[in-house]
Scaffold this motif. Sequence first.
Motif, PDB file in Angstrom:
ATOM      1  N   MET B  46       0.680  -1.401   0.259  1.00 53.93           N
ATOM      2  CA  MET B  46      -0.065   0.162  -0.379  1.00 53.93           C
ATOM      3  C   MET B  46       1.278   1.532  -0.242  1.00 53.93           C
ATOM      4  O   MET B  46       0.689   2.376  -0.395  1.00 53.93           O
ATOM      5  N   GLY B  47       1.928   1.009  -0.007  1.00 49.86           N
ATOM      6  CA  GLY B  47       3.300   1.924   0.056  1.00 49.86           C
ATOM      7  C   GLY B  47       3.845   2.599  -1.216  1.00 49.86           C
ATOM      8  O   GLY B  47       4.384   3.153  -1.197  1.00 49.86           O
ATOM      9  N   ARG B  48       3.245   1.792  -2.200  1.00 52.66           N
ATOM     10  CA  ARG B  48       4.167   1.600  -3.961  1.00 52.66           C
ATOM     11  C   ARG B  48       4.935   1.000  -3.349  1.00 52.66           C
ATOM     12  O   ARG B  48       5.620   0.913  -2.325  1.00 52.66           O
ATOM     13  N   LEU B  49       4.776   0.662  -4.637  1.00 54.41           N
ATOM     14  CA  LEU B  49       6.122  -0.871  -5.217  1.00 54.41           C
ATOM     15  C   LEU B  49       7.283   0.151  -5.334  1.00 54.41           C
ATOM     16  O   LEU B  49       7.012   0.875  -6.322  1.00 54.41           O
ATOM     17  N   ASP B  66       7.339   4.378   1.556  1.00 50.93           N
ATOM     18  CA  ASP B  66       7.268   5.252   2.211  1.00 50.93           C
ATOM     19  C   ASP B  66       7.116   4.231   3.620  1.00 50.93           C
ATOM     20  O   ASP B  66       7.021   3.142   3.346  1.00 50.93           O
ATOM     21  N   LEU B  68       6.034   4.322   6.493  1.00 52.44           N
ATOM     22  CA  LEU B  68       4.713   4.056   7.785  1.00 52.44           C
ATOM     23  C   LEU B  68       4.179   2.622   7.286  1.00 52.44           C
ATOM     24  O   LEU B  68       3.867   2.133   7.673  1.00 52.44           O
ATOM     25  N   PRO B  69       3.506   2.699   6.208  1.00 50.27           N
ATOM     26  CA  PRO B  69       3.420   1.203   5.843  1.00 50.27           C
ATOM     27  C   PRO B  69       4.049  -0.250   6.836  1.00 50.27           C
ATOM     28  O   PRO B  69       3.659  -1.430   6.966  1.00 50.27           O
TER      29      PRO B  69
END
Lengths: 529, 108
Positions: B46-49, B66, B68-69
């Motif tokens: 969800m933090g993108r790849l 990111d 945070l995920p």
Amino acid sequence: MTDLGNHVVIAPILVPLLTGTLLVLLRGSATPLRRTISMLGIQLLLAASLWLLLQVADGDLLVYQLGSWAAPYGIVLVADRLSAAMVMVTSVLALFAMMHAIQGSDRRGRQYHVLFQFLLMGLNGAFLTGDLFNLFVFFEILLIASYGMLLHGGGAARSKAGLHYVVVNLVGSSLFLFAVGTLYGVLGTLNMADLALRVAALPPEEVGLVRAAALLLFVVFALKAALVPLHLWLPGAYSAAGPASVALFAIMTKVGGYSILRVYSLIFGAEAGPLANLVEPWLLVLGLLTIVVGTIGVLASRNLALLVAHLVVISSGSILTAFGLGSQAALSAGLYYSFQSALVTAALFMLTENVARTRGAFADQLRAGPMLPAANLLGGLFLVLALAVAGVPPLSGFIGKVLIIQASLDTPAIAWIMAIVLSTSLLTLMALARAGSTLFFKTDTNAGAATLPNAANLVPVAAVAVISLLYVVFASPIYSYTEAAAAQLLSPADYIEAVLDGETLAGGETRLDSETTSDGMPPDSGGHD
Amino acid sequence: MEALIALSVGLLTACGIYLLLRGRTFPVVLGITLLSYAVNLFLFVMGRLSIGVPAILEPNRADYADPLPQALVLTAIVIGFGMTAFVVVLALRARADLGNDHVDGREP
């Protein structure tokens, strides 16, 4: 505000955490010592909750930034009228449940007091947090503790019910994470106030994803709140759990109700653009269905514990029906009803245990058993609590139901609500009358002798019966409080402002900065195509 | 890459749900485990790849992963691990108490 006054928001989480930790360290020590510490912890919690309630009663929103990290980056705890009241009800319920447990039922398992304190911590945390992922964590804390408490005492029936309960809730937790992940992936934040702002400004191409996540979240909360058709775990689990545990479980369905109210008034409330009032139509229909299904369960129950568990389902349905109406009067009525129903159903669970113990092998089965030597006392308490839960004047449930019906007068659903609430009240009353007369009047001469109930065991039950009466006497101040709480819920702008701007301890961080920084976060950053 | 990850999450979820609906406790426990793997993978992406970028902000750097995920998934893994251990013990206890490993406590 003084420094100490500022920390009162986290006190209802810290007190049970520290008490629980102390009890873990003292696990080998004598039972009286552990009981004393556990009881002192609860009394301290009660004092902290009262303090918190007084602080927020005039409409202040207390925002506590953990580690002084400003929202939306840091995790915040937020106390408004609603959460303070929920914490207060939890503490009062905990006091009575503990008074009941220390009469002996806490000795059937080794870590009862530890689990009890951690369950309180999870409950209070869930009521106070202002962050969606933090809500998940506190849900897990309260669930882990509740798994242990459900199994307290052991036995085949508890193992089986516990297995179902644990598996259902683990699946619920997975769905929660899927929903949280989707929301974070689209919106880039998990702070509830920040989520509310971002949902309101959602570009149309992302509405579908957020709607899916919001409805997934609703499924999770509906599972916790035991909304039809996700209520099937409740009667089995609650009727199998020991009396020492289940008294506190009465508040657990309220956590689901509270989360629905919080998330769908704040994030997906009236201001949420295309997603405004997302679940309200569902809530009303499912709430009414829950009442009907719960009533059928009450009529079909063959033992008292199962009957009371179905009463919990009915009360959950009534509360969510009120929340589904969405107006200030309806929310206020729902809150008024939920506070008293948590206490009364908990007292009925405790009374069930007392009745079961005096009846020997007949336990709480609804069939003619031995003549009870204290039938007047037990029956009298049962009468008061049954009238309160069924909603017969002059007890607390009556006013709650009148308020719910009154709030629905101008809505198109009035015919349905009136028909269902009134007819199920009558049916519940009939089922309770039948159960009461079987337990206390019908005797089987071959059934042997019943024992006398332990008077100290009945003190918490009697105390709740008195509170139920006081709840009617003080209906006006309590209702004006719930009305103010509902008004606060329906103006989420104040909440958002308090969390994102208000009383920034760290200082220096303005709203404008945080907008640009979080918009630059990975959802828009390169490297993933 | 996105398609592969999405397919993996979907496959894990589908297998998890199938196993969850089985009648014996062992497949159910496996189902819960697969479901929690699926959700962990899902949270993580969800933090993108992104490949080869640090999870911290640096001056003069436009792209970063990111963090945070990653923190969220760590929490979810710990909780999921504890829960799996608990449900295994509970399943064993139920097997001992009930005399069989059917989720309903009796052989159909």
